[in-house]
Design a protein around this motif. Structure first.
Motif, PDB file in Angstrom:
ATOM      1  N   UNK A   1      -3.029 -23.807   4.233  1.00 57.95           N
ATOM      2  CA  UNK A   1      -1.896 -22.918   4.531  1.00 57.95           C
ATOM      3  C   UNK A   1      -1.368 -22.234   3.276  1.00 57.95           C
ATOM      4  N   UNK A   2      -1.337 -22.920   2.158  1.00 56.42           N
ATOM      5  CA  UNK A   2      -0.798 -22.290   0.938  1.00 56.42           C
ATOM      6  C   UNK A   2      -1.685 -21.131   0.481  1.00 56.42           C
ATOM      7  N   UNK A   3      -3.001 -21.310   0.538  1.00 48.73           N
ATOM      8  CA  UNK A   3      -3.894 -20.209   0.188  1.00 48.73           C
ATOM      9  C   UNK A   3      -3.664 -19.013   1.100  1.00 48.73           C
ATOM     10  N   UNK A   4      -3.547 -19.286   2.400  1.00 48.40           N
ATOM     11  CA  UNK A   4      -3.390 -18.201   3.365  1.00 48.40           C
ATOM     12  C   UNK A   4      -2.081 -17.441   3.146  1.00 48.40           C
ATOM     13  N   UNK A   5      -1.003 -18.156   2.895  1.00 45.91           N
ATOM     14  CA  UNK A   5       0.273 -17.479   2.656  1.00 45.91           C
ATOM     15  C   UNK A   5       0.259 -16.711   1.338  1.00 45.91           C
ATOM     16  N   UNK A   6      -0.426 -17.247   0.333  1.00 47.48           N
ATOM     17  CA  UNK A   6      -0.550 -16.497  -0.911  1.00 47.48           C
ATOM     18  C   UNK A   6      -1.298 -15.187  -0.708  1.00 47.48           C
ATOM     19  N   UNK A   7      -2.356 -15.225   0.108  1.00 46.06           N
ATOM     20  CA  UNK A   7      -3.102 -13.995   0.401  1.00 46.06           C
ATOM     21  C   UNK A   7      -2.245 -13.002   1.178  1.00 46.06           C
ATOM     22  N   UNK A   8      -1.455 -13.493   2.137  1.00 44.73           N
ATOM     23  CA  UNK A   8      -0.577 -12.592   2.890  1.00 44.73           C
ATOM     24  C   UNK A   8       0.442 -11.924   1.973  1.00 44.73           C
ATOM     25  N   UNK A   9       1.073 -12.689   1.111  1.00 43.62           N
ATOM     26  CA  UNK A   9       2.065 -12.120   0.198  1.00 43.62           C
ATOM     27  C   UNK A   9       1.415 -11.112  -0.741  1.00 43.62           C
ATOM     28  N   UNK A  10       0.179 -11.395  -1.170  1.00 36.17           N
ATOM     29  CA  UNK A  10      -0.539 -10.414  -1.980  1.00 36.17           C
ATOM     30  C   UNK A  10      -0.810  -9.131  -1.219  1.00 36.17           C
ATOM     31  N   UNK A  11      -1.152  -9.256   0.073  1.00 33.06           N
ATOM     32  CA  UNK A  11      -1.373  -8.069   0.902  1.00 33.06           C
ATOM     33  C   UNK A  11      -0.082  -7.278   1.081  1.00 33.06           C
ATOM     34  N   UNK A  12       1.037  -7.968   1.232  1.00 34.85           N
ATOM     35  CA  UNK A  12       2.322  -7.280   1.327  1.00 34.85           C
ATOM     36  C   UNK A  12       2.600  -6.503   0.043  1.00 34.85           C
ATOM     37  N   UNK A  13       2.308  -7.102  -1.086  1.00 38.12           N
ATOM     38  CA  UNK A  13       2.531  -6.417  -2.360  1.00 38.12           C
ATOM     39  C   UNK A  13       1.654  -5.178  -2.478  1.00 38.12           C
ATOM     40  N   UNK A  14       0.435  -5.256  -1.959  1.00 41.26           N
ATOM     41  CA  UNK A  14      -0.476  -4.116  -2.031  1.00 41.26           C
ATOM     42  C   UNK A  14      -0.115  -3.014  -1.036  1.00 41.26           C
ATOM     43  N   UNK A  15       0.306  -3.392   0.175  1.00 39.80           N
ATOM     44  CA  UNK A  15       0.462  -2.424   1.263  1.00 39.80           C
ATOM     45  C   UNK A  15       1.826  -1.738   1.275  1.00 39.80           C
TER      46      UNK A  15
END
Length: 387
Positions: free
Chosen positions: A287-301
């Motif tokens: 779950x921590x990896x997945x949430x880190x990827x989501x937050x990174x996508x938010x930063x990009x998008x």
């Protein structure tokens, strides 16, 4: 009705209440498009007689002319619907094909202090989406279609009285620095409700007339028709997001997470305040990896103008044994991650219900981990609260 509206004279009087019950807005396009038809294919409407006879009720019945109308004494007590255990096998079909019309009998405005200062008396209960963790079905039993309340003007009058009595907000808090925030969608999704009637539009129009207050609702559904409602900064949309792999398992029938993020700038430009719900955080392997990827996508998008005004709520999963049993009947795979007796303990919620939540140790560690992930991957995202 006359007495209630008269109490709001000068803030939301008879003329505005009449306007709030106006015919549906012209120019709707998404409401009649293929995505809306995928979510709602109403073939059966259970209706209290007074609700069916009201102006809003007649508008809704005209919108679904082919639906079979079943008179009911109470929107809460429909044995063939809520009391029929066989409906669990038709969980999603009932959500898409069945509608309930009723009238609110009470109009409480309850204190909150987390997502909003106050919980408004809602104009709906239930949802056409099928999120496996949703708490609303816990009160209904074996089916959870949308119930639409048709006495819109009485809800608006109650809100007007409450806002007038509250006066200006004199001290900032984590809900908002200047305005009293009212959650208008506690038990449903206002974006989906807008596919059915003008209730969501009426609320948004009402709040733009109330300078000391602000509406707020969470959504997992992107409805472009809301962009035309001119909220003038008086409505906060909270896009609920979670890692896409969690959403595909748990957020059935919702808009894809990427679509919710891509809609944020459009809603901001249309006059909404745009926040995010990081919710629910489900503790499972990776779950921590997945949430880190989501937050990174938010930063990009997300463009800078969205980031500059954004804030977030972090909400860890709360579950319920009765909902667990219902889910086992229509979506057991969801319970592989939602039902974790090894990590969960009983909890009595604010509304008195007995649920289960993560135990204090794992929960505190998870909240700290999410805060650290936000700081590392999306440092612009202010966390309003986390629990």
């Amino acid at each position: 009705m006359t007495g209630a509206a008269g109490a709001d004279e000068g803030l939301f009087g008879l003329d505005e209440l009449a306007a709030a019950a106006a015919p549906p807005t012209a120019g709707r396009t998404f409401r009649d498009g293929p995505e809306a038809r995928r979510i709602l294919r109403i073939t059966e409407i259970h209706a209290e007689p007074a609700a069916a006879d009201s102006l809003r009720g007649r508008q809704i019945l005209a919108r679904f002319p082919g639906a079979r109308v079943v008179p009911v004494a109470s929107h809460w007590r429909i044995p063939d619907l809520h009391g029929n255990a066989g409906n669990v096998d038709r969980w999603v079909r009932v959500k898409s094909g069945t509608l309930v019309l009723g009238e609110r009998a009470s109009f409480p405005v309850r204190p909150n202090g987390r997502s909003a200062d106050w919980i408004a008396p809602g104009l709906s209960n239930g949802c056409a989406l099928a999120c496996a963790y949703c708490y609303v079905p816990r009160r209904k039993g074996h089916a959870n279609p949308i119930t639409v309340f048709t006495n819109t003007e009485r809800v608006l009058a109650a809100l007007g009285r409450h806002i007038a009595a509250a006066g200006p907000k004199t001290e900032p808090n984590q809900c908002d620095p200047d305005a009293w925030v009212y959650d208008i969608g506690e038990n449903g999704d206002c974006s989906v409700d807008d596919l059915i009637s003008e209730n969501t539009a009426d609320l948004i129009r009402a709040f733009r007339k109330w300078p000391t207050a602000k509406a707020s609702f969470a959504t997992k559904f992107v409805n472009p028709d809301l962009l035309a409602l001119d909220p003038r900064g008086r409505t906060r949309v909270r896009f609920s997001v979670m890692p896409p792999e969690d959403s595909r398992l748990l957020d059935l029938r919702t808009s894809p997470v990427r679509a919710r993020l891509e809609a944020a700038a459009d809603f901001l430009d249309a006059g909404y305040e745009v926040h995010f719900n990081l919710s629910p955080v489900v503790l499972r392997e990776g779950w921590e990896r997945a949430w880190g990827e989501l937050l990174g996508a938010m930063d990009d998008l997300l463009p800078r103008r969205v980031k500059d005004q954004a804030a977030a709520e972090v909400i860890l999963l709360t579950h319920n044994r009765e909902l667990h049993e219902v889910n086992l009947g229509w979506h057991p795979r969801a319970e592989d991650v939602l039902w974790r007796p090894d990590l969960q303990e009983p909890k009595r919620s604010q509304n008195g219900a007995v649920n289960v939540r993560y135990r204090p140790g794992p929960k505190a560690a998870a909240v700290a981990a999410v805060r650290a992930l936000v700081a590392a991957r999306a440092p612009w995202l202010r966390i309003r609260y986390a629990f």
